[in-house]
Scaffold this motif. Structure first.
Motif, PDB file in Angstrom:
ATOM      1  N   ARG A   1       0.978  -1.066   0.086  1.00  0.00           N
ATOM      2  CA  ARG A   1      -0.004   0.056   0.064  1.00  0.00           C
ATOM      3  C   ARG A   1       0.992   1.135   0.085  1.00  0.00           C
ATOM      4  NH1 ARG A   1      -3.998  -0.027   4.887  1.00  0.00           N
ATOM      5  NH2 ARG A   1      -2.195   0.617   6.114  1.00  0.00           N
TER       6      ARG A   1
ATOM      7  N   PRO B   1       2.991   4.558  -7.032  1.00  0.00           N
ATOM      8  CA  PRO B   1       3.454   3.068  -7.587  1.00  0.00           C
ATOM      9  C   PRO B   1       4.461   2.348  -7.068  1.00  0.00           C
ATOM     10  CG  PRO B   1       2.900   4.624  -9.666  1.00  0.00           C
ATOM     11  CD  PRO B   1       3.209   5.586  -8.175  1.00  0.00           C
TER      12      PRO B   1
ATOM     13  N   LEU C   1       1.654  -3.586 -13.336  1.00  0.00           N
ATOM     14  CA  LEU C   1       0.534  -3.384 -12.264  1.00  0.00           C
ATOM     15  C   LEU C   1      -0.552  -4.326 -12.782  1.00  0.00           C
ATOM     16  CD1 LEU C   1      -0.721  -1.922  -9.885  1.00  0.00           C
ATOM     17  CD2 LEU C   1      -1.698  -0.223 -11.474  1.00  0.00           C
TER      18      LEU C   1
ATOM     19  N   SER D   1      -5.394  -2.900  -8.458  1.00  0.00           N
ATOM     20  CA  SER D   1      -5.180  -2.002  -7.504  1.00  0.00           C
ATOM     21  C   SER D   1      -6.750  -1.998  -6.771  1.00  0.00           C
ATOM     22  CB  SER D   1      -4.966  -0.462  -7.948  1.00  0.00           C
ATOM     23  OG  SER D   1      -5.904  -0.299  -9.005  1.00  0.00           O
TER      24      SER D   1
ATOM     25  N   TRP E   1      -3.861  -0.036  -2.012  1.00  0.00           N
ATOM     26  CA  TRP E   1      -3.336  -1.394  -2.267  1.00  0.00           C
ATOM     27  C   TRP E   1      -3.010  -1.533  -3.609  1.00  0.00           C
ATOM     28  CZ3 TRP E   1      -1.221  -3.896   1.571  1.00  0.00           C
ATOM     29  CH2 TRP E   1      -1.831  -3.740   2.774  1.00  0.00           C
ATOM     30  N   GLN E   2      -1.961  -2.132  -3.929  1.00  0.00           N
ATOM     31  CA  GLN E   2      -1.607  -2.452  -5.328  1.00  0.00           C
ATOM     32  C   GLN E   2      -0.911  -3.874  -5.302  1.00  0.00           C
ATOM     33  OE1 GLN E   2       1.462   0.612  -6.594  1.00  0.00           O
ATOM     34  NE2 GLN E   2       0.551   1.872  -4.917  1.00  0.00           N
TER      35      GLN E   2
ATOM     36  N   TRP F   1       1.452  -5.787  -8.075  1.00  0.00           N
ATOM     37  CA  TRP F   1       2.427  -5.683  -9.102  1.00  0.00           C
ATOM     38  C   TRP F   1       2.859  -7.366  -9.461  1.00  0.00           C
ATOM     39  CZ3 TRP F   1       4.119  -1.157 -11.743  1.00  0.00           C
ATOM     40  CH2 TRP F   1       3.209  -0.154 -11.266  1.00  0.00           C
TER      41      TRP F   1
END
Length: 170
Positions: free
Chosen positions: A11, A15, A30, A33, A38-39, A41
Motif C-alpha cells: 500500500r 506506484p 501493475l 489496485s 493497495w497495489q 504488481w
C-alpha cells in the motif's frame, strides 16, 4: 510449463514499482489496485536477465504498511513472504503437497514445516498482518486457503489469500 514469477503486494501513495525497496525489479507490471492504495504488481521470471524483486521488509518499512510477496513456482505452488512494521515477518506456502515435491522434503529428514509455517500458525500471523493493514480476517477462512490444493493454478490460491486478508477482493 506453468507461470513462474512474483506478485508484490503493498500500500502506497505512488506506484510500488517506483519505490527504492523494489529498485532491482525493472519491468514490473501493475496487476490490480484496490481501495486504500493497495497495489498488486507482477514481476515475471525467472531468467538470467531478471533482477532481484527486492525485500518485503524494506517495502513494509518504506511504505509504513504491511507488504506481501508471492513467488509462484510453475503455477503449482507459491512461497508467501509477508512483513508489517509492527507485527514483523513470516513465511508460508500455498499448495503444500506440490511445494513438498519441489523441495524434495523427506529425502534428508526435513519436513515442510522446517521451511514454512504450517497453515494454523500462518493463519494467526496473517490475521495480525491484516489487522495492521486495517482489515479483519477470519483465521478459519485463511486456514482453508493455506491448506488447499491449487484449483487448478496456484496463483488462484494466492489471489484468494489476498481476498481473505481483505486487501484485494476477488
Amino acid at each position: 510449463m506453468g507461470y513462474w514469477g512474483y506478485f508484490v503486494v503493498g500500500r502506497a501513495e505512488r506506484p510500488l514499482a517506483e519505490l527504492a525497496a523494489l529498485a532491482g525489479a525493472e519491468g514490473m507490471t501493475l496487476r490490480a489496485s484496490a481501495p486504500g492504495g493497495w497495489q498488486v504488481w507482477e514481476y515475471a521470471g525467472p531468467d538470467s536477465e531478471a533482477g532481484e524483486v527486492g525485500n518485503m521488509n524494506a517495502l513494509a518499512e518504506g511504505t509504513g504498511a504491511p507488504a506481501l510477496f508471492g513467488y509462484v513456482m510453475d503455477s503449482a505452488c507459491v512461497v508467501v513472504e509477508a512483513a508489517a512494521p509492527q507485527s514483523g515477518g513470516w513465511t508460508t506456502c500455498l499448495a503444500r503437497a506440490a511445494m513438498a515435491r519441489y523441495l524434495g522434503v523427506g529425502q534428508e529428514g526435513l519436513t515442510l514445516e522446517d521451511y514454512f509455517l504450517e497453515p494454523g500458525d500462518a493463519a494467526g500471523r496473517a490475521v495480525a498482518w491484516a489487522a495492521e493493514a486495517g482489515h479483519t480476517a477470519d483465521a478459519e477462512a485463511l486456514v482453508d486457503v493455506l491448506a488447499a490444493d491449487p484449483d487448478p493454478l496456484a496463483e488462484n490460491l494466492f489471489f484468494r489469500l489476498l481476498d481473505r486478508l481483505g486487501v484485494v477482493p476477488l
